[in-house]
Design a protein around this motif. Structure first.
Motif, mmCIF file in Angstrom:
data_model
loop_
_atom_site.group_PDB
_atom_site.id
_atom_site.type_symbol
_atom_site.label_atom_id
_atom_site.label_comp_id
_atom_site.label_asym_id
_atom_site.label_seq_id
_atom_site.Cartn_x
_atom_site.Cartn_y
_atom_site.Cartn_z
ATOM 1 N N ASN A 12 6.678 2.641 -4.052
ATOM 2 C CA ASN A 12 5.812 3.815 -3.968
ATOM 3 C C ASN A 12 6.051 4.777 -5.120
ATOM 4 N N SER A 377 -1.723 4.191 7.965
ATOM 5 C CA SER A 377 -0.299 4.305 7.649
ATOM 6 C C SER A 377 -0.090 4.859 6.249
ATOM 7 N N VAL A 378 -0.840 4.318 5.275
ATOM 8 C CA VAL A 378 -0.710 4.802 3.890
ATOM 9 C C VAL A 378 -1.126 6.260 3.798
ATOM 10 N N TYR A 379 -2.268 6.596 4.389
ATOM 11 C CA TYR A 379 -2.747 7.976 4.342
ATOM 12 C C TYR A 379 -1.716 8.928 4.945
ATOM 13 N N SER A 380 -1.189 8.594 6.107
ATOM 14 C CA SER A 380 -0.239 9.478 6.794
ATOM 15 C C SER A 380 1.045 9.636 5.996
ATOM 16 N N GLU A 381 1.523 8.548 5.415
ATOM 17 C CA GLU A 381 2.779 8.604 4.667
ATOM 18 C C GLU A 381 2.670 9.503 3.445
ATOM 19 N N ILE A 382 1.538 9.432 2.743
ATOM 20 C CA ILE A 382 1.395 10.196 1.503
ATOM 21 C C ILE A 382 1.055 11.658 1.776
ATOM 22 N N GLY A 384 1.414 13.300 4.824
ATOM 23 C CA GLY A 384 2.182 13.937 5.885
ATOM 24 C C GLY A 384 1.346 14.307 7.090
ATOM 25 N N THR A 386 -0.015 13.486 10.339
ATOM 26 C CA THR A 386 0.197 12.513 11.418
ATOM 27 C C THR A 386 -0.693 12.788 12.628
ATOM 28 N N GLN A 440 -1.701 3.279 -3.459
ATOM 29 C CA GLN A 440 -0.777 2.749 -2.443
ATOM 30 C C GLN A 440 -1.522 1.826 -1.466
ATOM 31 N N LYS A 444 -1.049 -2.251 -0.834
ATOM 32 C CA LYS A 444 -0.763 -2.826 0.483
ATOM 33 C C LYS A 444 -1.759 -3.933 0.827
#
Length: 447
Positions: A12, A377-382, A384, A386, A440, A444
Motif C-alpha cells: 500500500n 474494504s479498500v475504501y474503508s481502509e484508505i 477511515g 467505517t 489500491q 486488489k
C-alpha cells in the motif's frame, strides 16, 4: 500479483508513494482534457459524436500510449487502453463526453481554472476527472513495481451522456468483454444497485397545445435551469414567459428546480384565469406539476434500489408539435413496460402521444459478493470511513453495459454534487485521494 524486486515498504505504501509522485502530471493531464469541449455536436466524417468528442478520445488515448498502454481507437465511437497480461481482464469503463455547460459559471466551463484548491470545469467530476484518475492509478501500480496477474483495460466512451452508442459499437464489433469491472461515475463507497433508466418523448400538436414557441433544457438527464415560451392571449396578442430554475442531475431532481415545470405552472395559472387557452399546461399540471416522484402518475414506488423519479428535461418545438423529453428512474420491483402502458393511459385523454421510448436495464449485485466486499474494504481502509454502506442510485452508469461491473466513486461522501450543474469542480485533495483508492482497488482486483 507479482512484485518486481525486493522492497521492505508495504504494498500500500509503495502504491501511495507512486500516486503522490504522479500527482502533478495527473492534474496537468486533466486540465488538458477539460479544455476540450466534448459536448455532443453534429457528426462529421469520422467523428460520429462531433469534433469535440473525437478530440477528447484522441487526447486520452495519446496520454495512455505515452504511459505504455496498448491503445485502440474504434472509429471515434469508443476506444480503449490496455496493459498487462493474462486471460482474465479487469475493465474500467469511463466516458469523455460531457453534458452542455449551461450558464452562470464563476469561471469559463472549459478553462480548467484552479481556485481555492479546486479545479473548475465541465467534466471534472463527470467523468473526465475520474477517467484520468484511473489512468494514473494504473500507472502508479506499475511504477510501484507491481505486475498484475490480469489485463487491465480502460474503455473510453464518447456518447454516455446522449445515447450510449459508444458501448453499443464496442459490443457490436465483438470486442472482448471484461471479466469484471468498475465504472468510476457515481459515488463512494460503492454502488450495488442502479434503477432502470426509462426515457421517452411526449408530443402534442402545437396549435392544440396552446403554445406557439417553447425552448427549455438541453438534455433529458439534467434538470433544466431555463425555459422560455410564447403563447397567445384571448385577443391573439403574444405573451412571452420565461423562468429560471436550478440545474441538477435527473436522478436527483429534488436537488434542482425544474424551469420547465415552473413555466408550465405559470401558464396553467393563466389558463385557469382565462387569460390564455393552454391545454398542454393543464395536462402538465395534472400529471407532473412540481412533483419529483411520479406522485400524480401512481409511480411513487421505493425499494432497495431506490425511489422512482421523473424529470422533464427538455421542451421544444419539432415541426408542428410540442415535444417534452422525459427521464424516469424505475426501481427494480417496478416493470418499465407497465410504466409505459400506464403513461399512455394518462396522456391519451389530453391528446398527447408517446414516442421514442427506450430503457436501460437495472443493475443489482449482492452486497455480500466478493466484488462489493473488496471495494468496500479498500475504501474503508484508505478513508477511515467505517460507517458508510453500499449504495443504490437512480443514476445510469456504464456499469449497466458490462456484466459483473459496478459503479465505484468518484464522489466522496458529504461532498457537493456539482455534476450537470454550473461550477462543476473537483477538489484537488480529493483527486489525489480517489486516485489512491482506485490504485489500491485495482491492485486488489488484479491479484
Amino acid at each position: 500479483m507479482l512484485m518486481k524486486g525486493d522492497n521492505k515498504m508495504s504494498l500500500n505504501s509503495l502504491i501511495d508513494a507512486a500516486v503522490e509522485k504522479n500527482n502533478d502530471a495527473l492534474v496537468k493531464s486533466l486540465q488538458e482534457l477539460i479544455r476540450i469541449n466534448s459536448v455532443y455536436s453534429d457528426p462529421k466524417p469520422g467523428m460520429p459524436f462531433g469534433e469535440g468528442a473525437a478530440k477528447a478520445l484522441e487526447n486520452a488515448l495519446a496520454l495512455c500510449a505515452s504511459l505504455g498502454f496498448r491503445t485502440k481507437n474504434m472509429d471515434n465511437y469508443v476506444g480503449y487502453a490496455e496493459i498487462g497480461e493474462g486471460e482474465e481482464m479487469l475493465g474500467i469503463v469511463v466516458h469523455l463526453d460531457v453534458v452542455p455547460e449551461g450558464s452562470g459559471w464563476l469561471y469559463p466551463p472549459f478553462s480548467a481554472t484552479i481556485a481555492d484548491n479546486k479545479m473548475y470545469g465541465r467534466g471534472t467530476i463527470d467523468d473526465k476527472g475520474p477517467a484520468v484518475s484511473c489512468i494514473y492509478a494504473v500507472k502508479s501500480i506499475l511504477d510501484a513495481g507491481i505486475a498484475p496477474n490480469k489485463r487491465i483495460r480502460i474503455i473510453f466512451g464518447a456518447d454516455e451522456e446522449t445515447a450510449w452508442r459508444d458501448v453499443e459499437y464496442y459490443a457490436a464489433a465483438g470486442e472482448e468483454i471484461p471479466t469484471c469491472g468498475i465504472a468510476p461515475d457515481a459515488n463512494f463507497p460503492v454502488i450495488f444497485a442502479e434503477e432502470a433508466l426509462l426515457g421517452f418523448e411526449l408530443r402534442m400538436n402545437r396549435k392544440a397545445s396552446g403554445i406557439e414557441e417553447i425552448s427549455g433544457g438541453t438534455a433529458t438527464n439534467a434538470v433544466p435551469d431555463a425555459c422560455k415560451a410564447v403563447v397567445l392571449d384571448k385577443n391573439g396578442n403574444k405573451i412571452t414567459v420565461e423562468t429560471v430554475g436550478v440545474a441538477a442531475h435527473a436522478s436527483l431532481p429534488h436537488l434542482g428546480e425544474n424551469a420547465i415545470s415552473k413555466l408550465m405552472e405559470e401558464l396553467y395559472a393563466k389558463h385557469e384565469s382565462g387569460e390564455i387557452n393552454c391545454p398542454i399546461a393543464a395536462f402538465y399540471h395534472d400529471k407532473f406539476g412540481m412533483c419529483y416522484y411520479g406522485e400524480n402518475l401512481g409511480f411513487d414506488v421505493t425499494d432497495d434500489s431506490g425511489r422512482f423519479t421523473c424529470n422533464i428535461g427538455t421542451a421544444a418545438v419539432d415541426g408542428d408539435e410540442i415535444v417534452l423529453g422525459v427521464d424516469m428512474r424505475v426501481p427494480v420491483t417496478l416493470n418499465p413496460d407497465d410504466v409505459i402502458a400506464k403513461m399512455k393511459e394518462h396522456i391519451t385523454p389530453y391528446g398527447l402521444t408517446l414516442t421514442g421510448e427506450g430503457c436501460t436495464p437495472s443493475v443489482f449485485m449482492d452486497k455480500n459478493s466478493e466484488m462489493i466486499k473488496t471495494l468496500m474494504s479498500v475504501y474503508s481502509e484508505i478513508t477511515g470511513d467505517t460507517e458508510s454502506e453500499p449504495l443504490a442510485i437512480g443514476g445510469a452508469t456504464f456499469a449497466r453495459a458490462f456484466p459483473n461491473t459496478v459503479a465505484f466513486g468518484a464522489l466522496l461522501p458529504e461532498r457537493p454534487m456539482t455534476e450537470h450543474q454550473k461550477n462543476e469542480f473537483i477538489d484537488l485533495d480529493d483527486l489525489l485521494l480517489i486516485t489512491k483508492i482506485y490504485a489500491q482497488a485495482i491492485a486488489k482486483l488484479v491479484e
